[in-house]
Design a protein around this motif. Structure first.
Motif, PDB file in Angstrom:
ATOM      1  N   GLU A 205      19.492   1.036   3.307  1.00 62.99           N
ATOM      2  CA  GLU A 205      18.097   1.383   3.566  1.00 62.99           C
ATOM      3  C   GLU A 205      17.640   2.514   2.642  1.00 62.99           C
ATOM      4  OE1 GLU A 205      17.563  -1.530   5.534  1.00 62.99           O
ATOM      5  OE2 GLU A 205      15.976  -0.235   6.298  1.00 62.99           O
ATOM      6  N   ILE A 206      18.509   3.495   2.480  1.00 63.87           N
ATOM      7  CA  ILE A 206      18.148   4.621   1.612  1.00 63.87           C
ATOM      8  C   ILE A 206      18.046   4.167   0.154  1.00 63.87           C
ATOM      9  CG2 ILE A 206      18.933   6.868   0.726  1.00 63.87           C
ATOM     10  CD1 ILE A 206      17.737   6.979   3.485  1.00 63.87           C
ATOM     11  N   LEU A 207      18.944   3.265  -0.232  1.00 62.26           N
ATOM     12  CA  LEU A 207      18.872   2.732  -1.591  1.00 62.26           C
ATOM     13  C   LEU A 207      17.512   2.057  -1.817  1.00 62.26           C
ATOM     14  CD1 LEU A 207      20.238   1.981  -4.321  1.00 62.26           C
ATOM     15  CD2 LEU A 207      20.991  -0.140  -3.217  1.00 62.26           C
ATOM     16  N   GLN A 208      17.086   1.290  -0.824  1.00 64.23           N
ATOM     17  CA  GLN A 208      15.783   0.619  -0.956  1.00 64.23           C
ATOM     18  C   GLN A 208      14.652   1.636  -1.039  1.00 64.23           C
ATOM     19  OE1 GLN A 208      15.298  -2.514   2.013  1.00 64.23           O
ATOM     20  NE2 GLN A 208      17.505  -2.829   1.984  1.00 64.23           N
ATOM     21  N   LEU A 209      14.755   2.648  -0.192  1.00 64.62           N
ATOM     22  CA  LEU A 209      13.746   3.710  -0.218  1.00 64.62           C
ATOM     23  C   LEU A 209      13.685   4.328  -1.622  1.00 64.62           C
ATOM     24  CD1 LEU A 209      11.900   5.798   1.349  1.00 64.62           C
ATOM     25  CD2 LEU A 209      13.972   7.135   1.686  1.00 64.62           C
ATOM     26  N   ALA A 210      14.864   4.584  -2.180  1.00 62.62           N
ATOM     27  CA  ALA A 210      14.930   5.224  -3.494  1.00 62.62           C
ATOM     28  C   ALA A 210      14.341   4.326  -4.573  1.00 62.62           C
ATOM     29  CB  ALA A 210      16.383   5.565  -3.816  1.00 62.62           C
TER      30      ALA A 210
ATOM     31  N   LEU B 247       0.825  -1.210   0.000  1.00 67.63           N
ATOM     32  CA  LEU B 247       0.000   0.000   0.000  1.00 67.63           C
ATOM     33  C   LEU B 247       0.859   1.259   0.000  1.00 67.63           C
ATOM     34  CD1 LEU B 247      -2.905  -0.799   2.490  1.00 67.63           C
ATOM     35  CD2 LEU B 247      -3.116  -0.295   0.052  1.00 67.63           C
ATOM     36  N   GLY B 248       2.174   1.080   0.066  1.00 60.66           N
ATOM     37  CA  GLY B 248       3.042   2.242  -0.067  1.00 60.66           C
ATOM     38  C   GLY B 248       3.700   2.719   1.214  1.00 60.66           C
ATOM     39  N   LEU B 249       3.853   1.817   2.192  1.00 56.00           N
ATOM     40  CA  LEU B 249       4.480   2.194   3.442  1.00 56.00           C
ATOM     41  C   LEU B 249       5.892   1.608   3.489  1.00 56.00           C
ATOM     42  CD1 LEU B 249       3.728   3.625   6.086  1.00 56.00           C
ATOM     43  CD2 LEU B 249       2.906   1.433   6.960  1.00 56.00           C
ATOM     44  N   PHE B 250       6.817   2.404   3.991  1.00 54.32           N
ATOM     45  CA  PHE B 250       8.208   1.936   4.030  1.00 54.32           C
ATOM     46  C   PHE B 250       8.855   2.369   5.330  1.00 54.32           C
ATOM     47  CE2 PHE B 250      12.745   2.574   3.479  1.00 54.32           C
ATOM     48  CZ  PHE B 250      13.149   1.460   2.777  1.00 54.32           C
ATOM     49  N   LEU B 251       9.643   1.459   5.909  1.00 48.24           N
ATOM     50  CA  LEU B 251      10.426   1.826   7.093  1.00 48.24           C
ATOM     51  C   LEU B 251      11.903   1.598   6.824  1.00 48.24           C
ATOM     52  CD1 LEU B 251      10.927   2.446  10.145  1.00 48.24           C
ATOM     53  CD2 LEU B 251      10.389   0.044  10.625  1.00 48.24           C
ATOM     54  N   ALA B 252      12.687   2.645   7.011  1.00 43.85           N
ATOM     55  CA  ALA B 252      14.140   2.459   7.021  1.00 43.85           C
ATOM     56  C   ALA B 252      14.485   2.094   8.461  1.00 43.85           C
ATOM     57  CB  ALA B 252      14.841   3.739   6.594  1.00 43.85           C
TER      58      ALA B 252
ATOM     59  N   GLU C  80      21.029  14.562   1.348  1.00 41.42           N
ATOM     60  CA  GLU C  80      20.747  15.048  -0.002  1.00 41.42           C
ATOM     61  C   GLU C  80      19.897  14.053  -0.775  1.00 41.42           C
ATOM     62  OE1 GLU C  80      24.550  15.822  -1.674  1.00 41.42           O
ATOM     63  OE2 GLU C  80      24.658  17.855  -0.850  1.00 41.42           O
ATOM     64  N   GLY C  81      20.223  12.773  -0.587  1.00 42.31           N
ATOM     65  CA  GLY C  81      19.445  11.715  -1.244  1.00 42.31           C
ATOM     66  C   GLY C  81      17.991  11.822  -0.865  1.00 42.31           C
ATOM     67  N   LEU C  82      17.737  11.957   0.414  1.00 43.62           N
ATOM     68  CA  LEU C  82      16.353  12.034   0.879  1.00 43.62           C
ATOM     69  C   LEU C  82      15.669  13.284   0.310  1.00 43.62           C
ATOM     70  CD1 LEU C  82      14.084  10.866   2.619  1.00 43.62           C
ATOM     71  CD2 LEU C  82      14.937  12.259   4.522  1.00 43.62           C
ATOM     72  N   ARG C  83      16.424  14.371   0.245  1.00 42.87           N
ATOM     73  CA  ARG C  83      15.807  15.598  -0.259  1.00 42.87           C
ATOM     74  C   ARG C  83      15.342  15.418  -1.711  1.00 42.87           C
ATOM     75  NH1 ARG C  83      18.967  21.043   0.504  1.00 42.87           N
ATOM     76  NH2 ARG C  83      20.311  20.161  -1.080  1.00 42.87           N
ATOM     77  N   LYS C  84      16.163  14.714  -2.484  1.00 39.02           N
ATOM     78  CA  LYS C  84      15.770  14.470  -3.875  1.00 39.02           C
ATOM     79  C   LYS C  84      14.546  13.559  -3.966  1.00 39.02           C
ATOM     80  CE  LYS C  84      20.339  14.680  -5.603  1.00 39.02           C
ATOM     81  NZ  LYS C  84      21.426  13.791  -5.883  1.00 39.02           N
ATOM     82  N   LEU C  85      14.505  12.606  -3.050  1.00 37.66           N
ATOM     83  CA  LEU C  85      13.426  11.609  -3.123  1.00 37.66           C
ATOM     84  C   LEU C  85      12.100  12.146  -2.613  1.00 37.66           C
ATOM     85  CD1 LEU C  85      15.461   8.614  -1.720  1.00 37.66           C
ATOM     86  CD2 LEU C  85      14.532   8.793  -4.035  1.00 37.66           C
TER      87      LEU C  85
END
Ligand SMILES: Nc1ncnc2c1ncn2[C@@H]1O[C@H](COP(=O)(O)OP(=O)(O)OP(=O)(O)O)[C@@H](O)[C@H]1O
Ligand SMILES: [Mg+2]
Lengths: 473, 275
Positions: B161-166, B81-86, B192-197
């Protein structure tokens, strides 16, 4: 899977998991023995095969040894195995063919469904297909035959290579070794005979495929592999059988001689249906600076008792056994390895991984033995067990016999469950619980599977996934 | 239309022990929320509960995404459904290669109705995407062939974790201390990665004890948790204040929760050692 798991009956799911449970009619068989075993049956098998007298005598002697030996009381439960309720010899067709087109339709279709002819085209150097008691199809790449490589069934070998066979037959595993080796020696039929001449390295695997078709069948193939000095071979066997409510018996003997500086790898992907007793004796003798490897995957059968052995006969010999066992509902995999260091400076390694699930039981049983004069030996044993639910069971029986002080032996064992945290992690990335468990199990055996050639690795992973499917709840 | 993740009066127990005591929070796509609070206040508990950890039992209250209740859904369904946990502590999955894992995950998330055994996204397409993303996050392509988190350093796990999020591009992402254990270069890369995502399509809940991540990703809302309750909500300046001054003022403003916090600490201290 097409089966809707929420509405399917449990037995439907069980059978759905095993893909090879179908069978053909036995009406057109050339020969079907009656049930049961006695002296006359042994003589009849020998007569049918028109064997030389020495083999007939060998069989009869083995039969007496079989009678004199008690049933093993260790390992698995053999109390329901009834030797008189088994057909000891069945012949589905008269001849061994060199072209699949000549193999009788029913049988050819079976092998098609098992994917053998296709695999042969893609990545095999030679194939033997044994159906019931006899080999029905055989092939070997021409250039290998020209180099003197022999890949034939053991019955033909007795006719065509009498000296070679007689010199080695029964020398690695004598009939008195154990009750089932004696049984096989008395009633054996089929199996592979391989001779790789000095210095010949066979690049692609030779494959044998064993298929039981009838109910209450006994299959007793006998394999003898001789790898001459500096030669190398990879032999692969696969096995399946139909699912019946009564039991069948598979009891093979495999003897291997790996001469100096030679290499032999023997890979088994055992996937018998859950009504087959699989009681097999496998042993190799490895001479100076040679390498013998057993890669043993046990996924099917009701009960498997199998401990591939390597006798390290001369300095520099190395032995390695990689063993994977998967025990599902109603299955007991009693598997392991045996390493006997008979000479100084020999080394061995055993890696065993077992998975038990839905009440299945997986046992590792292993022996490392170092003889008195064998100095400077090394041995490393690692066994890991993964237990998927509280109903299932795993045991480890490591035996070490050392008559020598100057040895280095390491032994590690671990038992684990799938951690809730691992499941959650994978599920939180969109895997279903079944997918997540299958992924964890596949990962658990990955260090072994990656040792297999690609095609078999894919096959092994697929079989594990089938075993895992529809089973998590 | 923007969806929202709605948490309403959530009470959660672990092994019979109440941890969360009535948490309410609404995160809309496109918003960034910060969640702060002292150690043990229940931040990770909220994160685990959101993604459906079976150990965390909801005793009262509800979670919904876009009106769909999540309480009865398992972690897989929630992810789809679109939920993600790092994760604060990503687990090791021995023998499973990062690339294989990610290819499965992406296929499932992008095609939530996929049945087991149906085909995965094409290898070439996947490889290309993975490589581009790893380059962007400054990750060595070699990681794709390694076993998931096995032998990864703390910082490498967080980057994974961030890679997976991306790659998974969830609608709602919870980052549980993704910035701890990172060297300062890595914090910058992750921030910065998170800001882009985190564009208008993603609602983000950042759990953190540090400032940097929030400097790059300025929260519209900052929540403070104490003893299992959100006791205050403010804007980015509240986060700064907590960084500079700690939680003592918060405790003074909320004596009931502060007392509960002290009682919990007492209870733990009273337990025999080794339990
Ligand atoms: N699985 C568990 N088993 C037992 N106790 C737990 C479990 N999970 C959380 N707790 C307890 O719940 C309380 C809240 O823990 P939680 O991990 O949610 O805190 P946190 O706010 O994330 O802290 P930190 O800032 O240190 O990460 C703690 O007292 C913790 O010990
Ligand atoms: Mg935490």
């Amino acid at each position: 899977m097409a089966t809707d798991l929420s509405t399917a009956a449990p037995e439907e799911i069980g059978i759905g998991d095993y893909q090879y449970g179908f069978h053909d009619s036995t009406e057109n068989y050339t020969f079907k023995s009656r049930k049961g075993l006695d002296r006359e049956m042994v003589e009849q098998i020998s007569a049918m095969k028109k064997e030389p007298a020495w083999m007939r005598d060998f069989r009869l002697e083995a039969y007496d040894i079989f009678l004199s030996k008690p049933m093993p009381s260790w390992g698995g439960d053999l109390s329901h195995l009834d030797f008189q309720d088994i057909h000891y010899y069945m012949k589905a067709s008269d001849r061994q063919e060199q072209s699949w087109d000549d193999v009788p339709d029913d049988i050819r279709k079976t092998y098609d469904r098992l994917g053998i002819p296709e695999a042969e085209k893609k990545y095999l150097a030679g194939v033997k297909a044994q159906y019931e008691s006899e080999v029905v199809y055989g092939s070997l790449q021409e250039d290998l035959a020209k180099k003197g490589v022999v890949f034939t069934d053991t019955d033909s070998a007795i006719r065509d290579y009498p000296e070679l066979v007689r010199e080695h037959f029964g020398t690695v595993i004598p009939s008195f070794d154990n009750k089932f080796a004696a049984l096989n020696s008395a009633v054996w039929s089929g199996g592979s005979f391989i001779y790789v001449p000095k210095g010949v390295e066979i690049e692609f695997p030779l494959q044998a495929y064993f298929r039981i078709n009838s109910e209450n069948m006994g299959q007793f193939e006998r394999t003898l592999i001789i790898v001459d000095e500096g030669a190398s071979v990879h032999y692969v066997e696969g096995c399946t059988a139909p699912t019946y409510s009564s039991e069948s018996l598979h009891s093979a003997v495999v003897e291997i001689i790996v001469k100096r500086k030679a290499r032999c790898r023997y890979t088994t992907i055992q996937n018998w249906s859950n009504n087959v007793y699989n009681l097999v004796t496998k042993r190799a003798m490895a001479y100076g600076d040679s390498l013998m490897e057993w890669v043993d995957g046990n996924l099917g059968s009701k009960l498997t008792m199998k401990y591939p052995a390597i006798y390290l006969m001369e300095p520099g010999a190395r032995g390695e056994t990689l063993s994977i066992a998967f025990a599902g509902a109603g299955q007991h995999q009693d598997a392991g390895a045996k390493m006997v260091h008979c000479a100084p400076n020999t080394s061995s390694r055993i890696i065993s991984k077992s998975i038990s699930k839905s009440g299945g039981r997986a046992s590792y049983r292993g022996l490392v033995k170092v003889e008195a004069h064998a100095t400077g030996c090394k041995s490393n044993v690692v066994c890991d067990a993964l237990i998927l639910d509280p109903e299932s069971r795993s045991d480890t029986y490591p035996y070490i016999e050392i008559e020598q002080e100057h040895v280095a032996i390491e032994h590690e064992a671990s038992v684990s469950k799938i951690a809730e945290e691992q499941l959650l992690y994978l599920m939180s990335r969109g895997m279903t619980e079944a997918e997540a468990s299958a992924m964890i199990v596949t990962g658990f055996i990955e260090p072994l599977v990656k040792e297999l050639p690609m095609e078999y690795a894919v096959e092994m992973n697929r079989l594990i996934e089938l075993q895992m499917e529809g089973s998590v709840g | 239309m923007t969806a929202s993740l709605k948490i309403n009066d959530l009470h959660v127990s672990v092994e019979g022990l109440p941890i969360l005591r009535g948490v309410s929070l609404e995160i809309r796509q496109g918003e960034i929320h910060a969640l702060m609070g002292p150690n043990g206040s229940g931040k990770s508990t909220l994160a685990y509960t959101l993604v459906g950890h079976p150990k965390y039992e909801i005793t009262q209250g509800s979670i919904e995404i876009d009106g769909t209740p999540l309480n009865e859904l398992d972690a897989c369904q929630r992810a789809r459904l679109g939920l993600f946990l790092a994760f604060q502590y990503p687990v090791v999955i021995p023998g499973v290669k990062v690339a294989d894992f990610l290819r499965h995950a992406i296929t499932n998330i992008r095609n939530p109705n996929r049945k087991e055994g149906e085909g995965l996204i094409p290898m070439r397409e996947f490889r290309k995407e993975l490589k581009a993303m790893m380059d962007e996050l400054g990750m060595d392509g070699e990681f794709a062939r390694r076993y998931l988190n096995e032998g990864f350093s703390g910082g490498e796990k967080k980057r994974m974790e961030i890679l997976q999020l991306a790659m998974l591009k969830p609608r709602f992402a919870v980052l549980d201390e993704t910035d701890s254990g990172l060297d300062s270069d890595a914090v910058r890369v992750v921030s910065e990665g998170l800001r882009k995502l985190a564009g208008p399509e993603m609602g983000v809940l950042i759990i953190t004890h540090h400032e940097r991540l929030l400097e790059y990703n300025v929260p519209q809302f900052t929540h403070v948790m104490l003893a299992g309750k959100i006791v205050e909500t403010g804007d980015a300046s509240l986060a700064r204040e907590l960084h500079n001054e700690g939680y003592s003022k918060v405790r003074l403003r909320h004596p009931e929760e502060a007392a509960e916090e002290a009682a919990r600490a007492q209870g733990r201290a009273a337990e025999p050692a080794g339990v």
